[in-house]
Design a protein around this motif. Structure first.
Motif, short mmCIF file in Angstrom:
data_model
loop_
_atom_site.label_atom_id
_atom_site.label_comp_id
_atom_site.label_asym_id
_atom_site.label_seq_id
_atom_site.Cartn_x
_atom_site.Cartn_y
_atom_site.Cartn_z
N ASP A 95 -3.68 0.75 6.33
CA ASP A 95 -4.30 -0.15 5.35
C ASP A 95 -3.80 -1.59 5.50
O ASP A 95 -4.53 -2.53 5.21
CB ASP A 95 -4.03 0.35 3.92
CG ASP A 95 -4.97 1.49 3.53
OD1 ASP A 95 -6.14 1.48 3.98
OD2 ASP A 95 -4.54 2.39 2.79
N THR A 99 0.84 -1.19 0.00
CA THR A 99 0.00 0.00 0.00
C THR A 99 0.87 1.25 0.00
O THR A 99 2.04 1.20 0.41
CB THR A 99 -0.96 0.00 1.21
OG1 THR A 99 -1.74 1.20 1.20
CG2 THR A 99 -0.21 -0.07 2.53
N VAL A 100 0.34 2.35 -0.47
CA VAL A 100 1.07 3.62 -0.48
C VAL A 100 0.11 4.75 -0.13
O VAL A 100 -1.05 4.72 -0.52
CB VAL A 100 1.75 3.86 -1.85
CG1 VAL A 100 0.75 3.79 -2.99
CG2 VAL A 100 2.51 5.17 -1.88
N ASP A 101 0.58 5.69 0.66
CA ASP A 101 -0.23 6.83 1.06
C ASP A 101 0.67 8.01 1.41
O ASP A 101 1.64 7.83 2.15
CB ASP A 101 -1.07 6.46 2.30
CG ASP A 101 -2.55 6.65 2.05
OD1 ASP A 101 -2.91 7.71 1.52
OD2 ASP A 101 -3.32 5.73 2.37
CO CO Z 1 -4.90 4.17 1.72
#
Ligand code: CO
Ligand code: CO
Ligand code: CO
Length: 315
Positions: A58, A33-35
């Protein structure tokens, strides 16, 4: 758009979830995941912590354990480098708390500061929690109170007190790690984390295509008290209106529900809590365990219904 497929990509863009999952062997899969985002608090050290807690969330929402991370940094050249150092330090300290190791990163020059992570976690391929798989009678548990988007709007408007700024900052910086660990021992059918789409947006994702309905008792929803006050004053972020526009066709609202409460249910959250869908007979025990573990606002806010199909009933 047609995305490339691979039989080992168990959760991919054909059914978007909190994160992607790729099976390596029969016993292990990686979660990716990436944010990253622009500062949501003035204090750079706290911003770093919040950005990391948010990026890791996430993985926890999928029932996994985050292990490695890469920094993503956008930074204006005219900004004091010590600010960047504090952001990164906040991030590193939060990763340490989460037992996640920083493996690298990348930075680019940009007009506005941005920070976040790309994260890799582990999970057993048979134990992945997605937004789907609701069962009739399941209870829905929320682990953090709502209202951070509204409070952040009040902060930007210079209306929030130091005390409430401090409260909401530590709430956003709190990891969902303990919640994820506690729920592993219970018959959890589905899970997600509450972020930009707000509570109703994320419930809509869960109920869509399930063939079932969701009932929410607003009186049980944990809400930051000040957020309710600010909502009554009209301090509602644009994102909440966008969320409502997008999802209101799926929501049946009892006439007794106050507008401010509804605004809070659509309020985009930063690093919100986990929304856990658990078998009803274990719901009280799980809730109490989460409270005992320090998530003191945890509450059972609703249940999965056999009907109305694909809809959320708010009472
Ligand atoms: Co996210
Ligand atoms: Co998510
Ligand atoms: Co999930």
């Amino acid at each position: 758009m047609k995305f490339p497929t691979d039989s080992n990509l168990i959760v991919g863009l054909d059914r978007p979830d909190d994160a992607g999952v790729y099976k390596i062997t029969d016993d292990i899969a990686i979660i990716q995941t990436v944010d990253f985002f622009t500062p949501i608090v003035d204090d750079p050290y706290w911003f770093g912590q919040i950005a990391v807690a948010n990026a890791l969330s996430d993985v926890y929402a999928m029932g996994g354990v985050p292990k490695t991370a890469m920094n993503i940094v956008c930074f204006p050249i005219n900004l004091d480098i010590s600010i960047l150092r504090q952001v990164i330090q906040g991030g590193i300290d939060k990763m340490k708390e989460a037992d996640v190791v920083l493996a690298g990163g990348h930075s680019v020059e940009d007009s506005e500061m941005k920070y976040g992570l790309s994260v890799t976690g582990f999970i057993h391929p048979d134990h992945i929690l997605t937004k789907k798989n609701l069962k009739v009678g399941d209870r829905l548990i929320l682990t953090k109170p709502l209202g951070t988007g509204i409070i952040n709007t009040a902060i930007k408007g210079g209306l929030a007190s130091g005390k409430i700024i401090e409260q909401v900052t530590s709430l956003m910086a709190a990891l969902n790690k303990d919640a994820a660990e506690v729920m592993k021992d219970y018959p959890v059918h589905a899970c997600t984390d509450i972020t930009g789409f707000g509570l109703l947006g994320h419930l809509a994702e869960m109920v869509a295509g399930s063939g079932l309905g969701i009932g929410i008792q607003t009186g049980t929803i944990p809400i930051i008290p000040e957020a309710l006050e600010y909502a009554k004053m009209g301090l509602v972020p644009a994102g909440a209106y966008k969320n409502r526009e997008f999802r209101e066709a799926m929501v049946d609202i009892s006439s007794s529900i106050k507008q401010a409460v509804l605004d809070i249910m659509y309020d985009p959250q930063t690093s919100g809590g986990l929304l856990i869908c658990v078998e009803s007979k274990c719901a009280d025990e799980l809730k109490n365990k989460l409270i005992k573990k320090g998530m003191k606002d945890t509450a059972i806010i609703g249940e999965v219904l056999s009907a109305p199909e694909g809809r959320i009933v708010v009472e």
